[in-house]
Write a protein that holds these residues in place. Structure first.
Motif, short mmCIF file in Angstrom:
data_model
loop_
_atom_site.label_atom_id
_atom_site.label_comp_id
_atom_site.label_asym_id
_atom_site.label_seq_id
_atom_site.Cartn_x
_atom_site.Cartn_y
_atom_site.Cartn_z
N VAL A 172 0.83 -1.20 0.00
CA VAL A 172 0.00 0.00 0.00
C VAL A 172 0.87 1.25 0.00
O VAL A 172 0.71 2.12 -0.85
CB VAL A 172 -0.97 -0.01 1.20
N ASP A 173 1.80 1.34 0.95
CA ASP A 173 2.62 2.54 1.07
C ASP A 173 3.84 2.52 0.15
O ASP A 173 4.27 3.55 -0.34
CB ASP A 173 3.11 2.71 2.52
N GLY A 174 4.39 1.34 -0.09
CA GLY A 174 5.62 1.22 -0.87
C GLY A 174 5.42 0.93 -2.34
O GLY A 174 6.38 0.79 -3.08
N THR A 175 4.18 0.80 -2.75
CA THR A 175 3.79 0.57 -4.15
C THR A 175 4.45 -0.66 -4.79
O THR A 175 4.76 -0.66 -5.98
CB THR A 175 4.04 1.81 -5.03
N ILE A 176 4.62 -1.73 -4.01
CA ILE A 176 5.13 -2.99 -4.55
C ILE A 176 3.94 -3.80 -5.02
O ILE A 176 2.92 -3.90 -4.34
CB ILE A 176 5.92 -3.77 -3.47
#
Length: 187
Positions: free
Chosen positions: A70-74
């Protein structure tokens, strides 16, 4: 997201230590964000091919999944979970493993082109994890608010040989002064 001063300093110290070492940072100081910064730098440079993150609990495994996806866009298809909900994906480039489940499985993992992140690394400073941590990773990062173990020599005997020395410290006092954490009262 702009890095905090301590994160920039710690990243420079980690680079200077050959992408190995333990950072000791106050709870709530941003260790996960720091680890993702370090991870993204190594991935972008092509220095590593995969990332393995060891955590002590399923709750932290879920927090890391959120931080990466979600936060790291993986891409979630690139994240494999070991232990807990056990969504093992052999082709995934990112592995988040609960320590109890990973202890024996790690012996079979090829980490020679990986970054190994050990969250709450003080919990792995025991002889039960020592063999698993012998699986040498290309880069290592230990995260803890309290890496020194009170009742044994696990920091010196287990953690430092596997992850590297404590290369950066950020205390409660510094974090409070910098406005990173809030004041609190113990009752």
């Amino acid at each position: 997201m702009k890095p905090r001063r301590w994160q920039t300093e710690a990243l420079a110290a980690w680079r200077a230590a050959g992408n190995q070492g333990i950072i000791s940072v106050v709870t709530g100081g941003g260790k996960t964000v720091f680890a993702i910064m370090a991870m993204k730098e190594l991935v972008a440079s092509g220095h590593i091919a995969s990332v393995t993150i060891l955590v002590p609990t399923v709750a932290l495994q879920e927090q890391w999944w959120v931080a990466l996806v979600v936060d790291g866009t993986i891409d979630p298809e690139q994240v494999s979970l070991v232990g807990g909900s056990a969504q093992i994906k052999p082709s995934a480039h990112y592995r988040i493993a609960v320590m109890a489940s990973a202890r024996t499985k790690m012996l079979d993992w090829d980490l020679t082109q990986s970054l190994l992140i050990v969250d709450e690394c003080h919990r792995t400073g025991n002889l039960g994890m020592q063999e698993a941590l012998q699986n040498r990773a290309k880069a290592t990062l230990g995260l803890s608010a309290t890496p020194e173990r009170e009742y044994d020599d696990g920091l010196q005997e287990v953690l430092e040989p596997a992850l590297g020395k404590v290369i950066y410290e950020y205390s409660y006092e510094e974090a409070l002064k910098d406005g990173v954490i809030s004041t609190f009262n113990l009752m």
